[in-house]
Scaffold this motif. Structure first.
Motif, short mmCIF file in Angstrom:
data_model
loop_
_atom_site.label_atom_id
_atom_site.label_comp_id
_atom_site.label_asym_id
_atom_site.label_seq_id
_atom_site.Cartn_x
_atom_site.Cartn_y
_atom_site.Cartn_z
N LYS A 155 0.83 -1.21 0.00
CA LYS A 155 0.00 0.00 0.00
C LYS A 155 0.86 1.26 0.00
N GLU A 156 1.92 1.25 0.79
CA GLU A 156 2.80 2.43 0.90
C GLU A 156 3.53 2.70 -0.41
N VAL A 157 4.02 1.64 -1.03
CA VAL A 157 4.75 1.80 -2.30
C VAL A 157 3.79 2.27 -3.41
N HIS A 158 2.59 1.71 -3.42
CA HIS A 158 1.61 2.13 -4.42
C HIS A 158 1.30 3.62 -4.30
N LYS A 159 1.17 4.09 -3.08
CA LYS A 159 0.88 5.51 -2.85
C LYS A 159 2.03 6.39 -3.30
N ILE A 160 3.26 5.96 -3.04
CA ILE A 160 4.44 6.72 -3.43
C ILE A 160 4.54 6.81 -4.96
N MET A 161 4.30 5.71 -5.64
CA MET A 161 4.45 5.67 -7.10
C MET A 161 3.37 6.43 -7.84
N GLU A 162 2.22 6.56 -7.25
CA GLU A 162 1.06 7.12 -7.94
C GLU A 162 1.35 8.50 -8.54
N GLY A 163 1.17 8.60 -9.86
CA GLY A 163 1.34 9.86 -10.57
C GLY A 163 2.78 10.28 -10.81
#
Length: 254
Positions: A155-163
C-alpha cells in the motif's frame, strides 16, 4: 516696424524695443500651447523567451544545463529526502516454494531524483523462505525478524508511485513481486530502453544493470551482494544521462 530713416536705414535703438516685445509674445504663445504628445516606442526586451519542456522544467536559451546525472551510487549515503516527480525503485527477493525457485519480496528501496532515500524497508515474505539468496540479495534471517507486513508495504509503495515517473531496471519483475502495476507512460525501465541498447557494442537485447553501469557510467557494481539502494541509484543515474534521447524516443512512439 519702426519708420525708416533717410537713406533707408533703421536705427539699432529703434529695433531693440520691438525685438524684445516679439520675444515676449513668442514665449507667451509657447507657454499657452497644448502639450505635445509623446511618441511611445514599444519596449523590446533583449531577453529571449523561456521555454518549458515536457517535464515542466524551464529551459533558458544559451544557459548551461545543470548536471544532475551525478547521483551517488554508494550505499553508504543514508541521507533521506523528499518525494520528487521522478523516483527510482529496486527490490530484493528471497526464494520460496519448491527448491526456492519462486520469488517473494524481501526489501524495497526508493530514492528521489537526487538519489536521496525516500523509502527503504525489509518485507516479511508471504511464504516460508527456502533460500535467502544472500550472495545476491544480501538478505539474511535477521533482516526479516521485525520486517514489515507485505500488505502494508504494498500500500505504501503504491501511494508513493502514484502519478510519478518510476525509474528502475527490469521493473516488470519488481512490479510482479509487489503485485502492483504502473502506467506505461510513467515507467522508465533501463532494461527495455532502445536508446540505451543502441549504445552497447555488440548490442544486447536484455542487458543487465551491471553491464549498463559499466558501459554507460564507467563504474563497477554488484561485485558481491546486491544493495537495492545502490541499484536504484544506478538506474536513476543512467536515466538522467540518457534523459534527452529517452524522452524523445517516448514522444515518437506515443
Amino acid at each position: 516696424m519702426p519708420p525708416l530713416k533717410k537713406g533707408g536705414k533703421i536705427e539699432a535703438k529703434d529695433v531693440a524695443p520691438n525685438w524684445k516685445v516679439l520675444q515676449m509674445k513668442l514665449k507667451e504663445e509657447e507657454a499657452n500651447a497644448p502639450p505635445k504628445e509623446k511618441k511611445e516606442i514599444p519596449f523590446k526586451s533583449s531577453k529571449k523567451k523561456r521555454k518549458v519542456n515536457d517535464t515542466g522544467e524551464t529551459e533558458i536559451p544559451g544557459a548551461k544545463k545543470m548536471r544532475r546525472e551525478e547521483v551517488p551510487v554508494t550505499g553508504e549515503d543514508k541521507e533521506k529526502g523528499e518525494l520528487t516527480r521522478v523516483i527510482a525503485i529496486d527490490c530484493e527477493y528471497v526464494g520460496v516454494g519448491e527448491g526456492g525457485k519462486d520469488d517473494n519480496l524481501a526489501r524495497v528501496s526508493i530514492v528521489n531524483e537526487g538519489g536521496k532515500i525516500v523509502y527503504d524497508k525489509y518485507v516479511r515474505p508471504k511464504m516460508k523462505v527456502v533460500d535467502y539468496r544472500t550472495a545476491v540479495s544480501g538478505i539474511r534471517p535477521a533482516h526479516l525478524i521485525n520486517a514489515s507486513r507485505f500488505e502494508d508495504v504494498q500500500k505504501e509503495v503504491h501511494k508513493i508511485m502514484e502519478g510519478r515517473i518510476v525509474v528502475g531496471h527490469a521493473l516488470h519483475n519488481d512490479m510482479r513481486v509487489l503485485a502492483l502495476s504502473h502506467p506505461r507512460k510513467l515507467t522508465r525501465d533501463t532494461y527495455k530502453c532502445k536508446a540505451i541498447r543502441q549504445l552497447l557494442n555488440p548490442p544486447v537485447a536484455h542487458p543487465s544493470l551491471k553491464l549498463l553501469a559499466s558501459k554507460i557510467l564507467g563504474i563497477d557494481i554488484q561485485q558481491g551482494e546486491h544493495d537495492s539502494i545502490i541499484d536504484a541509484r544506478v538506474a536513476l543515474r543512467i536515466y538522467l544521462n540518457m534523459k534527452a534521447k529517452w524522452e524523445d524516443e517516448i514522444k515518437r512512439y506515443k
